[in-house]
Design an enzyme around this catalytic site. Sequence first.
Site, PDB file in Angstrom:
ATOM      1  N   THR A 257       0.822  -1.211   0.000  1.00  0.00           N
ATOM      2  CA  THR A 257       0.000   0.000   0.000  1.00  0.00           C
ATOM      3  C   THR A 257       0.855   1.261   0.000  1.00  0.00           C
ATOM      4  O   THR A 257       1.876   1.345   0.683  1.00  0.00           O
ATOM      5  CB  THR A 257      -0.921   0.001   1.231  1.00  0.00           C
ATOM      6  OG1 THR A 257      -1.728  -1.166   1.198  1.00  0.00           O
ATOM      7  CG2 THR A 257      -1.803   1.229   1.257  1.00  0.00           C
TER       8      THR A 257
ATOM      9  N   GLN B 297     -34.108 -13.107  20.856  1.00  0.00           N
ATOM     10  CA  GLN B 297     -33.732 -14.267  20.034  1.00  0.00           C
ATOM     11  C   GLN B 297     -33.489 -13.841  18.590  1.00  0.00           C
ATOM     12  O   GLN B 297     -32.500 -14.238  17.963  1.00  0.00           O
ATOM     13  CB  GLN B 297     -34.831 -15.326  20.089  1.00  0.00           C
ATOM     14  CG  GLN B 297     -35.094 -15.904  21.466  1.00  0.00           C
ATOM     15  CD  GLN B 297     -36.420 -16.641  21.538  1.00  0.00           C
ATOM     16  OE1 GLN B 297     -36.965 -17.061  20.514  1.00  0.00           O
ATOM     17  NE2 GLN B 297     -36.962 -16.786  22.743  1.00  0.00           N
TER      18      GLN B 297
ATOM     19  N   GLU C  19      -6.190  -5.205   3.857  1.00  0.00           N
ATOM     20  CA  GLU C  19      -6.161  -6.069   2.667  1.00  0.00           C
ATOM     21  C   GLU C  19      -7.232  -5.670   1.647  1.00  0.00           C
ATOM     22  O   GLU C  19      -7.692  -6.488   0.862  1.00  0.00           O
ATOM     23  CB  GLU C  19      -6.343  -7.545   3.049  1.00  0.00           C
ATOM     24  CG  GLU C  19      -5.312  -8.083   4.017  1.00  0.00           C
ATOM     25  CD  GLU C  19      -3.930  -8.193   3.407  1.00  0.00           C
ATOM     26  OE1 GLU C  19      -3.829  -8.241   2.179  1.00  0.00           O
ATOM     27  OE2 GLU C  19      -2.955  -8.222   4.173  1.00  0.00           O
TER      28      GLU C  19
END
Length: 695
Positions: free
Chosen positions: A147, A341, A439
């Site tokens: 980079t 839930q 990445e």
Amino acid sequence: GLVLKMAVEQNNPLDGYRKKAQFDSQALRILLDGEEAVEFRHQILDTLARDPLFAAPKRELTVGEQQELNFLRAKRLKEYDFPISVSAAKVQAYLCALTAIDPNLPLLSGLNDGLFAGTIDSVGTSRHKKFAEAARNLEIFGCFALTELTHGSNAKGIRTTATYDPATQEFVLHTPDSEAMKFWIGNLGKAATHAVVYAQLYTPDGCCHGIHMFVVPIRDPRTLVPYPGVFVGDIGPKIGLNGFANGFVSFNNYRIPREHLLNKGGDVTPDGRYTSPYKDPNKRHGAALGYLSVGRLGSVIISSVALRSAVSIAIRYSAVRKQFGPSPSTEVCVLEYQLQQWRLLPYLAAAFALSHLGSTFYEDFIQFRFAQLMGEKTERQVNLGREIHALSCAAKSLSGFITRDAIQECREACGGHGYLAVNGLGKLRSDHDAILTVEGDNNIILLQTANYLLGWFTEKKAGKVVSSPLGSVDILDKCQTILGQQFHMKSGTSVLTFEDVLPAFEWLFCYIWVQSQRKFEHELSIGKSEFQAREDSMVYHSHTLSLIYVEHFVLKRFANFVTNAPEEQGLKQVCAKLCSLFALWSLQKHTGTLYQGGYFSRPEHSKIVKDSLLTFCSELKDSAVSLVDVIAPSDQFLQSPIGLSNGKAYQNLFQAVLTAPGALERPYWWREVVDKPVVGSRHHLIAPPRPRAKL
């Protein structure tokens, strides 16, 4: 003095839920991760649990202290020398164990052992072996410098140059300006002595041969003083993951020997001629892509470990936290509520699905790398490299997005206690945040997956079979047949399962594939360049295509896992429920597309998806605590008072609060509280109003 007392729980409050589970937790743990991996992970964690160096710090460390501790731990791991090189299962277990302790640790070690030494193994030759061996012994300390300040996702656009000088048989590395300096390079900030540097290779005739990799000395390993011609430093603290220093480096006509070019894919002779075993530069690039996926595969595993930790904390706390109830004197555990839930259990299912993806996909990569190290250059190897690259881009994105959302949902589902730093969710969120852009930005790298997928459209039009080594695109070969299908509920069906959802994902994959290509062709037809047409085809098309592609891949692998699960000990039944919940939860995000393309045609079609999802949430509720026991890190490394396996959330939390440094001391600035202000004494210093702008 005043004595504070709390209700003391004699029994484990979580045991009530554990008794309701109808499967064997240890058997499921072995089924999910494999016996070898489970045993090895326990061996690592048991060893490190006894080592004071791996104990949680008693106070918040400065950035420098975090980096020192992380490096000391990396050195200690070299002293233990856990045997991981012979087994893909052990490598993954090692990575999972270290991530559970502190995600800084596998990143620091992985940058040195994996990306630096591993890249040398993969694209270097025998003359470079000494660098990889020295790095793995920490005789030198490596990093991976791709980079630049203005180029990240667009790797081909990097501007660092390496020009060959035949007079001295050296490459001259040069950074043309500050915008081309290497930036965000992990390990480089303070300690790296060597780097694998990406640069544009120029031969003496002025010809650019594209990106190549070089082993570049940065600092003297004996003093850590930078070499002349190297300008290197630390970019500073980050939002999280400050246990290793990211850095910058620029080169001022810095010379390195010709032999430092990693030359498996291309070389320069002493007199300056460029040679390569690949006639097509794209094939050379494609062969390298598969290995460069190692960082993205690591990100998938790191995300899955963070996901496992977050849902473990939130579900255990939800199983003991009581709020409201049918009468003023009766309170109910919040895990009993449908809303809780619905918020948490799909992420529990996703944790199992992504864990299975991480382990199986890593095995695929290890096989690819082994063939690469053996020098295999077959068409299949090149195609496998391209497929692994496309899948790793999409898998990193999907796992990152799911884990990001899960950590935030778990934080909120724990109420105010989820915001307390000691309970760990804030650190999980800050540390994992880096995975969304490391990445490659998750949204941007999906374009690489989309390009891979749309490339198959040309193959299909030419009459070729659409098929890939891992089978991730094979369904596209039957695209027209699949697109002719519609959703039909079987007679008497009240609940959909993963077996009903798989055909829907096959249809979705084919539909968005065709729609994305049509969108691209339309943009071309109205006069846009190919570049602009691709960019303007991303939203609702190529971007969605890439995510559906990997969702289908994850679901298909998880479904195969369920199919092969044994009937004994309740394993197949609970795995089928997890797979069905994950499948339905993933599918309901695409309801609009299912109706748009005609696969769904009636209102009850989306209703049964939602109803089925809630049914599996309800059915898995009683098993949730035991399912968490399968995937949770050990208490010592989970480090969350409300998420510990003893279920004594409030006792654990109160104890953590009382023992925190300074909790019972007055602040060092207590006199500022005692000394009162003179109200209005600075009123005359208030700045005058600004002139009003004329309309």
